[in-house]
Design a protein around this motif. Structure first.
Motif, PDB file in Angstrom:
ATOM      1  N   LEU A 182     -11.990  19.593  43.389  1.00  0.00           N
ATOM      2  CA  LEU A 182     -11.740  20.086  44.750  1.00  0.00           C
ATOM      3  C   LEU A 182     -10.668  21.174  44.811  1.00  0.00           C
ATOM      4  N   LEU A 183     -10.094  21.480  43.644  1.00  0.00           N
ATOM      5  CA  LEU A 183      -9.057  22.519  43.564  1.00  0.00           C
ATOM      6  C   LEU A 183      -7.850  22.191  44.455  1.00  0.00           C
ATOM      7  N   VAL A 184      -7.403  20.935  44.365  1.00  0.00           N
ATOM      8  CA  VAL A 184      -6.226  20.500  45.120  1.00  0.00           C
ATOM      9  C   VAL A 184      -5.298  19.763  44.164  1.00  0.00           C
ATOM     10  N   ALA A 185      -4.086  19.461  44.622  1.00  0.00           N
ATOM     11  CA  ALA A 185      -3.131  18.735  43.804  1.00  0.00           C
ATOM     12  C   ALA A 185      -3.538  17.264  43.689  1.00  0.00           C
ATOM     13  N   GLU A 186      -3.189  16.645  42.552  1.00  0.00           N
ATOM     14  CA  GLU A 186      -3.542  15.244  42.354  1.00  0.00           C
ATOM     15  C   GLU A 186      -2.882  14.356  43.409  1.00  0.00           C
ATOM     16  N   GLN A 187      -1.668  14.702  43.841  1.00  0.00           N
ATOM     17  CA  GLN A 187      -0.993  13.925  44.867  1.00  0.00           C
ATOM     18  C   GLN A 187      -1.764  13.965  46.187  1.00  0.00           C
ATOM     19  N   THR A 188      -2.407  15.101  46.454  1.00  0.00           N
ATOM     20  CA  THR A 188      -3.232  15.216  47.663  1.00  0.00           C
ATOM     21  C   THR A 188      -4.404  14.255  47.595  1.00  0.00           C
ATOM     22  N   VAL A 189      -4.997  14.143  46.411  1.00  0.00           N
ATOM     23  CA  VAL A 189      -6.107  13.213  46.229  1.00  0.00           C
ATOM     24  C   VAL A 189      -5.635  11.779  46.444  1.00  0.00           C
ATOM     25  N   LYS A 190      -4.472  11.444  45.898  1.00  0.00           N
ATOM     26  CA  LYS A 190      -3.925  10.098  46.066  1.00  0.00           C
ATOM     27  C   LYS A 190      -3.724   9.766  47.545  1.00  0.00           C
ATOM     28  N   THR A 191      -3.279  10.762  48.311  1.00  0.00           N
ATOM     29  CA  THR A 191      -3.103  10.565  49.749  1.00  0.00           C
ATOM     30  C   THR A 191      -4.438  10.297  50.422  1.00  0.00           C
ATOM     31  N   HIS A 192      -5.459  11.071  50.052  1.00  0.00           N
ATOM     32  CA  HIS A 192      -6.803  10.865  50.616  1.00  0.00           C
ATOM     33  C   HIS A 192      -7.319   9.469  50.277  1.00  0.00           C
ATOM     34  N   VAL A 193      -7.129   9.054  49.025  1.00  0.00           N
ATOM     35  CA  VAL A 193      -7.610   7.740  48.602  1.00  0.00           C
ATOM     36  C   VAL A 193      -6.932   6.636  49.409  1.00  0.00           C
ATOM     37  N   SER A 194      -5.628   6.756  49.598  1.00  0.00           N
ATOM     38  CA  SER A 194      -4.892   5.751  50.372  1.00  0.00           C
ATOM     39  C   SER A 194      -5.414   5.663  51.800  1.00  0.00           C
ATOM     40  N   ARG A 195      -5.681   6.813  52.392  1.00  0.00           N
ATOM     41  CA  ARG A 195      -6.186   6.834  53.777  1.00  0.00           C
ATOM     42  C   ARG A 195      -7.596   6.249  53.857  1.00  0.00           C
ATOM     43  N   ILE A 196      -8.411   6.535  52.850  1.00  0.00           N
ATOM     44  CA  ILE A 196      -9.768   5.992  52.814  1.00  0.00           C
ATOM     45  C   ILE A 196      -9.718   4.469  52.782  1.00  0.00           C
ATOM     46  N   LEU A 197      -8.877   3.929  51.923  1.00  0.00           N
ATOM     47  CA  LEU A 197      -8.776   2.473  51.793  1.00  0.00           C
ATOM     48  C   LEU A 197      -8.300   1.832  53.094  1.00  0.00           C
ATOM     49  N   VAL A 198      -7.327   2.455  53.739  1.00  0.00           N
ATOM     50  CA  VAL A 198      -6.811   1.915  54.999  1.00  0.00           C
ATOM     51  C   VAL A 198      -7.883   1.969  56.091  1.00  0.00           C
ATOM     52  N   LYS A 199      -8.539   3.108  56.232  1.00  0.00           N
ATOM     53  CA  LYS A 199      -9.538   3.276  57.289  1.00  0.00           C
ATOM     54  C   LYS A 199     -10.726   2.326  57.124  1.00  0.00           C
ATOM     55  N   LEU A 200     -11.116   2.084  55.870  1.00  0.00           N
ATOM     56  CA  LEU A 200     -12.301   1.258  55.624  1.00  0.00           C
ATOM     57  C   LEU A 200     -11.948  -0.211  55.394  1.00  0.00           C
ATOM     58  N   GLY A 201     -10.643  -0.509  55.360  1.00  0.00           N
ATOM     59  CA  GLY A 201     -10.227  -1.897  55.166  1.00  0.00           C
ATOM     60  C   GLY A 201     -10.549  -2.413  53.775  1.00  0.00           C
ATOM     61  N   LEU A 202     -10.405  -1.537  52.774  1.00  0.00           N
ATOM     62  CA  LEU A 202     -10.716  -1.898  51.393  1.00  0.00           C
ATOM     63  C   LEU A 202      -9.427  -2.027  50.591  1.00  0.00           C
ATOM     64  N   ARG A 203      -9.473  -2.790  49.497  1.00  0.00           N
ATOM     65  CA  ARG A 203      -8.245  -3.049  48.748  1.00  0.00           C
ATOM     66  C   ARG A 203      -8.032  -2.114  47.563  1.00  0.00           C
ATOM     67  N   ASP A 204      -9.105  -1.527  47.013  1.00  0.00           N
ATOM     68  CA  ASP A 204      -8.908  -0.641  45.867  1.00  0.00           C
ATOM     69  C   ASP A 204     -10.107   0.285  45.691  1.00  0.00           C
ATOM     70  N   ARG A 205     -10.039   1.122  44.653  1.00  0.00           N
ATOM     71  CA  ARG A 205     -11.064   2.130  44.398  1.00  0.00           C
ATOM     72  C   ARG A 205     -12.414   1.508  44.057  1.00  0.00           C
ATOM     73  N   THR A 206     -12.396   0.362  43.391  1.00  0.00           N
ATOM     74  CA  THR A 206     -13.654  -0.279  43.031  1.00  0.00           C
ATOM     75  C   THR A 206     -14.429  -0.685  44.274  1.00  0.00           C
ATOM     76  N   GLN A 207     -13.730  -1.290  45.232  1.00  0.00           N
ATOM     77  CA  GLN A 207     -14.393  -1.658  46.479  1.00  0.00           C
ATOM     78  C   GLN A 207     -14.858  -0.414  47.229  1.00  0.00           C
ATOM     79  N   ALA A 208     -14.104   0.677  47.099  1.00  0.00           N
ATOM     80  CA  ALA A 208     -14.516   1.931  47.741  1.00  0.00           C
ATOM     81  C   ALA A 208     -15.818   2.445  47.136  1.00  0.00           C
TER      82      ALA A 208
END
Length: 223
Positions: A182-208
């Protein structure tokens, strides 16, 4: 640096002892206990507070899937479960991941592969043994022929970029690989992942990843 605390749950004493020797030889990993079955594992998790549980699937008293569900479903838990099995065609692998396991590894993996798997899961990443990925995707394909409407509705809570990141997670990409794609910083991706988990009520990447397949956001191809 704090060592990764590991609990080994397997009904075979030789496997428990063998994994203990292999992992204790690693400078950043400490085996804090062993459990003889799923029920024992649940109790030992509460007692010892490990970071990662190496969980056999087929055990007496309480199987690995039910034990995984109890461990990962406990309020406020941060324990990760890495499922271990002898069989790469184990029909229970998919259910173990749905129960909350963060990864899957074959028991004949090398010492280096085992240690790295523990590190990957402890860091919050998902891990699947390459030899079973195709069969797992095939199972996703069978199970997701008719996505459940409530699940599908939850995808609408995500932004376009978050949806894109979720799709890449489901394809098995790490944060670094997603950042490069995506041509972005890895920290930006980590932020997106955290928001995805919160919004979907999931506990980790595997559940995502499971969620992405179950909703039809990602569709298996070539199987």
């Amino acid at each position: 640096m704090t060592n990764i605390r590991v609990l080994i749950a397997d009904d075979q004493v030789m496997i428990r002892q063998g994994f203990t020797v292999l992992l204790d030889a690693e400078p950043d990993i400490e085996v804090v206990g062993q459990a003889v079955d799923g029920r024992d594992a649940v109790g030992k998790v509460a007692e010892l507070a490990p970071d990662v549980v190496l969980m056999d699937i087929r055990m007496p008293e309480l199987g690995g899937i039910d034990a995984t569900r109890l461990i990962t479903g406990a309020p406020g838990t941060t324990v990760k479960v890495l499922v271990l099995t002898t069989f790469d065609l184990d029909e229970y692998v998919y259910e173990a991941l749905r129960a909350g396991a963060s990864g899957f590894l074959l028991k004949h993996a090398s010492a280096a592969e085992l240690a790295q798997a523990v590190r990957v899961v402890a860091s919050g990443e998902a891990l699947l043994a390459p030899s079973v990925t195709k069969r797992l995707i095939a199972e996703f394909s069978r199970a997701t022929s008719a996505p459940k409407a409530p699940l599908k509705d939850r995808v609408g809570d995500l932004t376009e970029r978050e949806t894109e990141v979720l799709s890449l997670i489901a394809q098995g990409l790490s944060n670094a690989e997603i950042a490069a794609a995506l041509l972005v910083a890895e920290q930006t991706v980590k932020t997106h992942v955290s928001r995805i988990l919160v919004k979907l009520g999931l506990r980790d990447r595997t559940q995502a990843a499971v969620f992405a397949y179950e909703t039809g956001l990602v569709r298996p191809t070539g199987y």
